[in-house]
Write a protein that holds these residues in place. Structure first.
Motif, PDB file in Angstrom:
ATOM      1  N   PHE A   1     -88.814  18.725  14.546  1.00  0.00           N
ATOM      2  CA  PHE A   1     -87.464  18.199  14.718  1.00  0.00           C
ATOM      3  C   PHE A   1     -86.961  18.647  16.092  1.00  0.00           C
ATOM      4  O   PHE A   1     -87.298  19.720  16.588  1.00  0.00           O
ATOM      5  CB  PHE A   1     -86.515  18.663  13.615  1.00  0.00           C
TER       6      PHE A   1
ATOM      7  N   LYS B   1     -77.576  18.684   8.072  1.00  0.00           N
ATOM      8  CA  LYS B   1     -78.440  17.509   8.197  1.00  0.00           C
ATOM      9  C   LYS B   1     -79.648  17.895   9.019  1.00  0.00           C
ATOM     10  O   LYS B   1     -79.527  18.384  10.130  1.00  0.00           O
ATOM     11  CB  LYS B   1     -77.690  16.361   8.863  1.00  0.00           C
TER      12      LYS B   1
ATOM     13  N   ASN C   1     -83.068  16.343  10.624  1.00  0.00           N
ATOM     14  CA  ASN C   1     -83.794  15.129  11.012  1.00  0.00           C
ATOM     15  C   ASN C   1     -85.120  15.554  11.631  1.00  0.00           C
ATOM     16  O   ASN C   1     -85.154  16.262  12.641  1.00  0.00           O
ATOM     17  CB  ASN C   1     -82.995  14.335  12.036  1.00  0.00           C
ATOM     18  N   THR C   2     -86.209  15.136  10.959  1.00  0.00           N
ATOM     19  CA  THR C   2     -87.527  15.561  11.424  1.00  0.00           C
ATOM     20  C   THR C   2     -88.406  14.364  11.672  1.00  0.00           C
ATOM     21  O   THR C   2     -88.028  13.206  11.423  1.00  0.00           O
ATOM     22  CB  THR C   2     -88.190  16.473  10.388  1.00  0.00           C
TER      23      THR C   2
ATOM     24  N   ASN D   1     -86.154  13.016   6.641  1.00  0.00           N
ATOM     25  CA  ASN D   1     -84.792  13.512   6.846  1.00  0.00           C
ATOM     26  C   ASN D   1     -84.312  14.146   5.545  1.00  0.00           C
ATOM     27  O   ASN D   1     -84.781  13.791   4.456  1.00  0.00           O
ATOM     28  CB  ASN D   1     -83.853  12.383   7.244  1.00  0.00           C
TER      29      ASN D   1
ATOM     30  N   PRO E   1     -88.841   8.203   8.567  1.00  0.00           N
ATOM     31  CA  PRO E   1     -87.979   8.135   9.752  1.00  0.00           C
ATOM     32  C   PRO E   1     -88.751   7.967  11.046  1.00  0.00           C
ATOM     33  O   PRO E   1     -88.165   7.970  12.129  1.00  0.00           O
ATOM     34  CB  PRO E   1     -87.272   9.496   9.743  1.00  0.00           C
TER      35      PRO E   1
ATOM     36  N   ASP F   1     -77.928   6.861  12.750  1.00  0.00           N
ATOM     37  CA  ASP F   1     -77.319   7.624  11.662  1.00  0.00           C
ATOM     38  C   ASP F   1     -77.083   6.745  10.438  1.00  0.00           C
ATOM     39  O   ASP F   1     -77.161   7.225   9.300  1.00  0.00           O
ATOM     40  CB  ASP F   1     -75.986   8.225  12.127  1.00  0.00           C
TER      41      ASP F   1
ATOM     42  N   ARG G   1     -80.268   6.421   8.454  1.00  0.00           N
ATOM     43  CA  ARG G   1     -80.897   7.679   8.090  1.00  0.00           C
ATOM     44  C   ARG G   1     -81.074   7.850   6.592  1.00  0.00           C
ATOM     45  O   ARG G   1     -82.130   8.296   6.122  1.00  0.00           O
ATOM     46  CB  ARG G   1     -80.059   8.838   8.659  1.00  0.00           C
TER      47      ARG G   1
END
Length: 821
Positions: A713, A733, A735-736, A740, A764, A777, A780
């Motif tokens: 991430f 949050k 996000n990787t 996510n 993702p 976003d 997501r």
């Protein structure tokens, strides 16, 4: 027999017969004319008196003064005209034997050749106005030429004898009192052209020898016994006493002196010496004010003493005293302790500054080349002065070089303990003496300590191979060229204490020691003693307040130290930092840490905080800022901060964080369980989650085709509320590259982990092409979302299960998802 011999014998017999007949005739004349002769003697003596002389009776003593005539006078009394005012009788003699010139007596004159006085009192009195009863004697004008006829012998006393005579000189104007109980004085006199000579034997008890009755008497209650050779120079009017041995009590002294009769108040100088006298014996011969001072000291073995006493029998004030002594290889006892192997030359004077009077205020004790050993510590003082015996002040230069281990008995077991090393001292001092103990000295000079091993007892710290230089300048203390080593830690220090001497004696708790410290490397684990509570400060038995030990301990225990550190490398267990700087304030059971800055794990740390010591547990407050450190190295250095399921092996990236934390730390330097409280925010860039088992467990069935072993991430922000063993995770949050997720809940270091994870099934990976962040976003959390709960409620180990209560909030902790099914 030859005829000429017979003729000589006949002539001699006739002469002897004539003399005997004449002597008998004179004696019979005196007997038959007793009152007439008594009247002649009384009249002759009264001619030179401004008062009265009375003689009770007169009797001849046959052959007592042969070939002269001796008479025995009974109850001879001499009084001056002021006797009715002061009642001091100049002479009251029960027996007054006089030998007179027989031929002069036949001519009607009285010529005295010998006097013997016994059972008498002689009282020379001077009142406060200066009047003396010796005014009874008229002063005769000096003849132009000395008579040369035989009758001149009538003015000469060839022999005299005094026995059982009380002799007093009482001068109320000058505060002088001399009283002697004369056992016996015998004297033979001769009259050369220069004046006269006297050979005398003395035996008398001294009842008072006071040059100043306010000070007391010298030689009090001492028996004086010995011979004197005395001469008088008529032209110079000086009486000289040749040096001779006189026993004063049990001690033989060599005594000589001079008396100057040319002055209105007879001036004198006495020289007294004894090569072998005990200190206490010598001190007891002096006036009480001096004896009191000297009796506070003692020297075990006999010493050599000389004394010069100069003054006058008129006027007021003390005589001038100049006393010397020589001490070699002796033992000196002082109010401050015993000094062995003592050698010195000493001087006492009560006229330190000319013109300032004679007395205690202007007195001085000087000690030259003073060598000794105190508590096995050798020292020398080239010249020591003690001024003003009323409020004594000591000055001198103190030198010593010794094995520093010998300091341990002096400073006591409460603060420092030395196991090796040498100390070299050279200190100039000036100090008040309270009961002749040094009090609050002002120091100038240096103390150098080399190759010393030191234990700091209150903190159980040990330093080896240390070098310290202490320099006293004014009231300040400078600590220079200090090298200290504790284990593998080496520290170089420069320090300063402003107003040190004043605070040390009056307010040691206010001492502030400022340090500038540099070290090539410090191992913090070797200084964990600073986390210990201070040792028991209960005074040892017999320790008095205000002495060296208690003052030193108070200075160590209550004083403060301000440290400014610059350390090249800092080690603590797995932690390594470089280029560290810090400001520390060590106070009474508290350590304040300010402006800490160091480099670690490729980034930097800044920190401020406080550690308060309380028994075996220390509480701390910490504000820290971490900037761009390697996350894996950072977690490894701090032993994963106590986390068990989330370690340095699971996390990569560069971490920045801020934290305000309070907690407890024990004396071993470990965190006290469940003690942490505070807030922390983090930012992790270019991170990766590696082999994190809880995610991998979910991935087995939810994301079987994705690589969950290395989840990357780019940026992660988080906020944590730490409360004991619970870490509350604010909604976060993540996000990787693989998935996510939204995370919220509680992570527990013991029991009570309860973390809700919302993970969308969509991959993702394709979102990286979306440039617009708002659009990214929105996508997501689209699609199917897994609601998972990580909890240890049932087994104690973290398990992953479905969060069936997704969307239901705990009323007390709205950020925490409930686990009730």
């Amino acid at each position: 027999m030859p005829k000429w011999i017979k003729t000589i014998l006949k002539i001699t017999g006739i002469l002897v017969g004539i003399i005997i007949i004449a002597f008998i005739a004179i004696s019979l004349y005196i007997i038959s004319n007793k009152q007439k002769v008594l009247g002649m003697i009384t009249t002759a003596l009264n001619k030179n008196l401004n008062g009265t002389l009375t003689i009770g009776s007169l009797d001849p003593t046959f052959f007592g003064g042969f070939p002269g005539v001796s008479v025995s006078l009974r109850n001879v009394v001499i009084k001056d005209k002021q006797w009715p005012v002061h009642h001091h009788t100049l002479l009251d003699a029960k027996n007054f034997d006089v030998s007179v010139n027989a031929m002069a007596l036949l001519k009607g004159t009285v010529q005295i050749n010998k006097i013997a006085i016994s059972n008498a009192s002689i009282d020379l009195f001077t009142d406060t106005s200066g009047y003396s009863n010796t005014a009874v004697f008229k002063s005769n004008p000096k003849p132009e030429k000395k008579p040369t006829d035989a009758s001149s012998s009538s003015t000469e006393i060839n022999r005299f004898n005094l026995s059982n005579v009380n002799f007093t000189i009482d001068d109320r104007r000058a505060f002088k009192l001399f009283k002697f109980d004369v056992k016996e004085i015998k004297g033979d006199m001769d009259y050369p052209s220069s004046g006269w000579k006297l050979n005398m034997k003395l035996k008398t008890m001294v009842n008072s020898f006071s040059f100043n009755t306010k000070r007391g008497s010298f030689l009090k209650d001492r028996l004086l016994e010995g011979p004197f050779d005395i001469t008088y120079n008529e032209q110079a009017k000086v009486i000289t006493v040749a040096p001779n041995t006189l026993n004063i009590g049990d001690d033989p002294f060599t005594i000589g002196g001079k008396f100057d009769l040319s002055k209105k108040d007879v001036a004198f100088v006495l020289n007294v010496a004894d090569d072998k006298i005990l200190w206490k014996s010598a001190a007891s011969l002096l006036a009480p004010n001096i004896t009191k001072t000297l009796s506070m000291f003692n020297i075990d073995e006999p010493i050599a003493v000389t004394a010069d006493i100069a003054g006058s029998f008129g006027g007021g004030g003390d005589p001038s005293l100049f006393v010397t002594c020589k001490v070699k290889d002796n033992t000196l006892t002082t109010p401050g302790g015993k000094i062995d192997n003592v050698s010195f030359n000493g001087v006492f004077s009560n006229n330190y500054v000319n013109g300032k009077g004679l007395g205690d205020e202007n007195s001085v004790i000087k000690l030259y080349h003073f060598n000794g050993t105190y508590k096995e510590i050798p020292f020398t003082v080239d010249t020591a002065f003690i001024n003003n015996l009323n409020t004594p002040v000591a000055t001198g230069i103190f030198k010593s070089r010794f094995n520093i281990v010998k300091l341990n008995p002096l400073i006591g077991p409460q603060s420092l303990k030395f196991t090796k090393g040498t100390a070299d001292l050279k200190l100039a001092y000036k100090a008040d003496l309270v009961n002749y103990k040094i009090s609050k000295p002002l120091l100038a000079g240096a103390i150098n300590i080399n190759n010393a091993d030191i234990s700091y007892v209150p903190r159980n710290l040990y330093f080896k191979n240390n070098s310290i230089s202490l320099k006293f300048t004014g009231n300040d203390l400078l600590l220079n060229n200090i090298r200290m080593q504790n284990g593998n830690s080496i520290v170089y220090m420069e320090g300063r204490v402003n107003n040190f001497l004043n605070l040390y004696y009056n307010a040691p708790e206010k001492i502030l020691l400022t340090w500038q410290i540099h070290s090539p490397q410090i191992h913090l684990a070797e200084f964990l003693g600073f986390l210990n509570s201070r040792a028991d400060e209960t005074p040892s038995k017999g320790k008095s307040s205000g002495n060296l030990t208690s003052q030193l301990n108070t200075a160590f225990e209550k004083g403060k130290a301000e440290m400014h550190l610059r350390v090249d490398k800092v080690y603590y267990k797995k932690f390594l930092a470089t280029d560290a700087t810090a400001d520390l304030l060590l106070g009474d059971n508290a350590i304040q840490v300010k402006n800490v800055s160091l480099k670690h794990a490729g980034g930097s740390l800044k920190m401020n905080g406080t550690v308060v010591q309380n028994g075996s547990r220390n509480t701390f407050t910490l504000n820290t800022k971490i900037d761009n450190v390697n996350t894996s190295n950072f977690f490894y250095s701090f032993n994963n901060f106590g986390l068990k399921d989330f370690t340095s092996e699971n996390l990569k990236g560069f971490l920045s964080a801020q934290a305000h934390i309070t907690g407890g730390i024990n004396k071993e330097g470990n965190l006290v369980p469940q003690s942490l409280k505070g807030l922390a925010t983090i930012n992790l860039k270019n991170g990766a989650l590696v082999n994190f088992s809880p995610i991998q467990s979910v991935g087995k069935f939810a994301f079987p085709f994705r690589d969950l072993k290395n989840i990357k991430f780019s940026n992660l922000d988080g906020k944590f509320d730490i409360d004991g063993d619970k870490i509350k995770i604010a909604p976060m949050k993540i996000n990787t590259s693989v998935l996510n997720m939204d995370v919220v809940g509680v992570y527990s270091l013991s029991r009570g982990t309860n973390i809700a994870l919302d993970i969308p099934l969509r991959n993702p990976k394709g979102d990286t092409a979306i440039v617009d962040q708002t659009e990214r976003d929105k996508k997501r959390m689209r699609g199917i979302v897994l609601h998972i709960l990580a909890t240890d409620v049932e087994t104690g180990k973290i398990k992953i299960k479905w969060n069936k209560n997704h969307g239901k909030k705990d009323e007390q902790n709205p950020e925490v998802i409930t686990t009730k099914e």
